[in-house]
Design a protein around this motif. Structure first.
Motif, short mmCIF file in Angstrom:
data_model
loop_
_atom_site.label_atom_id
_atom_site.label_comp_id
_atom_site.label_asym_id
_atom_site.label_seq_id
_atom_site.Cartn_x
_atom_site.Cartn_y
_atom_site.Cartn_z
N TYR A 1 8.12 -25.66 -10.56
CA TYR A 1 9.23 -26.62 -10.64
C TYR A 1 10.32 -26.25 -9.65
O TYR A 1 10.51 -25.08 -9.34
CB TYR A 1 9.81 -26.65 -12.06
CG TYR A 1 8.87 -27.28 -13.04
CD1 TYR A 1 8.95 -28.63 -13.35
CD2 TYR A 1 7.85 -26.54 -13.64
CE1 TYR A 1 8.06 -29.22 -14.22
CE2 TYR A 1 6.96 -27.12 -14.52
CZ TYR A 1 7.07 -28.46 -14.81
OH TYR A 1 6.18 -29.05 -15.66
N THR A 2 11.04 -27.28 -9.18
CA THR A 2 12.15 -27.07 -8.26
C THR A 2 13.42 -27.64 -8.88
O THR A 2 13.43 -28.82 -9.27
CB THR A 2 11.88 -27.76 -6.91
OG1 THR A 2 10.68 -27.23 -6.36
CG2 THR A 2 13.02 -27.56 -5.94
N PRO A 3 14.49 -26.84 -8.97
CA PRO A 3 15.75 -27.36 -9.51
C PRO A 3 16.49 -28.16 -8.44
O PRO A 3 16.34 -27.91 -7.25
CB PRO A 3 16.53 -26.09 -9.89
CG PRO A 3 16.01 -25.06 -8.93
CD PRO A 3 14.56 -25.41 -8.67
N ASP A 4 17.30 -29.12 -8.88
CA ASP A 4 18.08 -29.89 -7.91
C ASP A 4 19.25 -29.10 -7.34
O ASP A 4 19.83 -29.50 -6.33
CB ASP A 4 18.54 -31.23 -8.48
CG ASP A 4 19.43 -31.11 -9.71
OD1 ASP A 4 19.63 -29.99 -10.22
OD2 ASP A 4 19.93 -32.16 -10.17
N TYR B 1 15.21 -29.92 -13.31
CA TYR B 1 13.99 -29.43 -12.67
C TYR B 1 13.04 -30.60 -12.45
O TYR B 1 12.90 -31.48 -13.31
CB TYR B 1 13.28 -28.41 -13.56
CG TYR B 1 14.00 -27.10 -13.68
CD1 TYR B 1 13.79 -26.07 -12.75
CD2 TYR B 1 14.88 -26.85 -14.73
CE1 TYR B 1 14.44 -24.85 -12.87
CE2 TYR B 1 15.53 -25.63 -14.85
CZ TYR B 1 15.31 -24.65 -13.93
OH TYR B 1 15.95 -23.43 -14.04
N THR B 2 12.37 -30.61 -11.30
CA THR B 2 11.35 -31.61 -10.97
C THR B 2 10.05 -30.88 -10.72
O THR B 2 10.03 -29.84 -10.07
CB THR B 2 11.75 -32.40 -9.70
OG1 THR B 2 13.04 -32.99 -9.92
CG2 THR B 2 10.75 -33.48 -9.39
N SER B 3 8.97 -31.44 -11.26
CA SER B 3 7.67 -30.78 -11.08
C SER B 3 7.24 -30.87 -9.61
O SER B 3 7.45 -31.87 -8.94
CB SER B 3 6.62 -31.41 -11.99
OG SER B 3 6.51 -32.80 -11.75
N ASN B 4 6.66 -29.79 -9.14
CA ASN B 4 6.20 -29.72 -7.75
C ASN B 4 4.86 -30.43 -7.59
O ASN B 4 4.07 -30.52 -8.54
CB ASN B 4 6.02 -28.26 -7.33
CG ASN B 4 7.33 -27.50 -7.30
OD1 ASN B 4 8.40 -28.09 -7.24
ND2 ASN B 4 7.24 -26.19 -7.35
N ALA B 5 4.60 -30.91 -6.39
CA ALA B 5 3.30 -31.50 -6.06
C ALA B 5 2.25 -30.39 -6.12
O ALA B 5 2.50 -29.26 -5.69
CB ALA B 5 3.33 -32.15 -4.69
N THR C 1 1.04 -33.37 -10.07
CA THR C 1 2.24 -32.54 -10.16
C THR C 1 2.04 -31.49 -11.24
O THR C 1 1.17 -31.64 -12.11
CB THR C 1 3.49 -33.38 -10.48
OG1 THR C 1 3.30 -34.02 -11.74
CG2 THR C 1 3.77 -34.40 -9.40
N THR C 2 2.87 -30.46 -11.19
CA THR C 2 2.80 -29.40 -12.21
C THR C 2 2.90 -30.01 -13.59
O THR C 2 3.78 -30.84 -13.86
CB THR C 2 3.96 -28.40 -12.01
OG1 THR C 2 3.87 -27.86 -10.69
CG2 THR C 2 3.93 -27.29 -13.03
N ASP C 3 2.00 -29.61 -14.47
CA ASP C 3 1.92 -30.09 -15.85
C ASP C 3 1.68 -31.59 -15.96
O ASP C 3 1.82 -32.16 -17.04
CB ASP C 3 3.18 -29.71 -16.65
CG ASP C 3 3.30 -28.21 -16.84
OD1 ASP C 3 2.26 -27.55 -17.05
OD2 ASP C 3 4.43 -27.70 -16.78
N GLY C 4 1.31 -32.24 -14.84
CA GLY C 4 1.04 -33.68 -14.86
C GLY C 4 -0.41 -33.95 -15.27
O GLY C 4 -1.23 -33.04 -15.40
#
Length: 185
Positions: free
Chosen positions: A104-107, A132-136, A162-165
């Motif tokens: 995940y990447t935080p804004d 946080y947004t899940s990474n590709a 995406t992560t956990d997608g």
């Protein structure tokens, strides 16, 4: 006329002092008392004397990091003549690094420090939100032939998400003339 020194108990040096007998000179001089504004430090209604900056983390599918709360205490000085209230902070808000979360990447990588300054505006609480947004993510899917020593069958397939997608894949696209080995979903 201009103000001259007051004659107090026969002395002419310095300003008059409250409570002492002042004598006026014959030339029309007058007694001048120097005043200063009265001040109080009573907190105004609706202000506790403390502010809080709260940093809240969101966007993870499970447990987000707990919020971070930072407090600053303020003193108040009110000029009783002008009514102006002055708020003075006892400290500042420190910088806070955003916790890293795998996948995940935080804004915002961090929340910057804030230097609180003396102000005539009543200070208030503040909130900072980190999302946080899940990474590709991508993975390569390949079919292997268990009856032929694990040899790869056909071309591998890249699956993106995406992560956990959740991705739309199932075993319907397996190579022709094969079935899934037992014990697999």
């Amino acid at each position: 006329s201009t103000a001259g020194p007051a004659v107090i108990d026969g002395k002419t040096d310095g300003p008059a002092v409250l409570g002492q007998l002042a004598h006026y000179n014959d030339d029309g001089d007058y007694v001048q008392y120097e005043l200063v504004h009265a001040h109080t430090n009573t907190l105004p209604n609706g202000f506790s004397g403390e502010t809080t900056r709260t940093i809240t983390y969101t966007g993870l599918p499970g447990n987000n990091p707990g919020p971070v709360s930072q407090q600053v205490t303020w003193t108040t000085d009110t000029d009783e003549v002008t009514g102006v209230k002055t708020y003075t902070p006892s400290g500042n808000y420190a910088a806070v690094n955003t916790p890293s979360e795998t996948g995940y990447t935080p804004d915002k990588a961090s929340v910057p420090s804030v230097t609180n300054a003396v102000t005539t505006t009543k200070p208030g609480d503040s909130n900072v939100f980190i999302t946080y947004t899940s990474n590709a993510q991508k993975t390569i899917l390949e079919y292997v032939d268990d009856d032929n020593g694990g040899a790869v069958v056909d071309q591998p397939t890249t699956i993106s998400g995406t992560t956990d997608g959740i991705v739309g894949w199932n075993a319907n696209n397996k190579p022709v003339h094969y079935t899934l080995a037992s014990g697999q979903p």
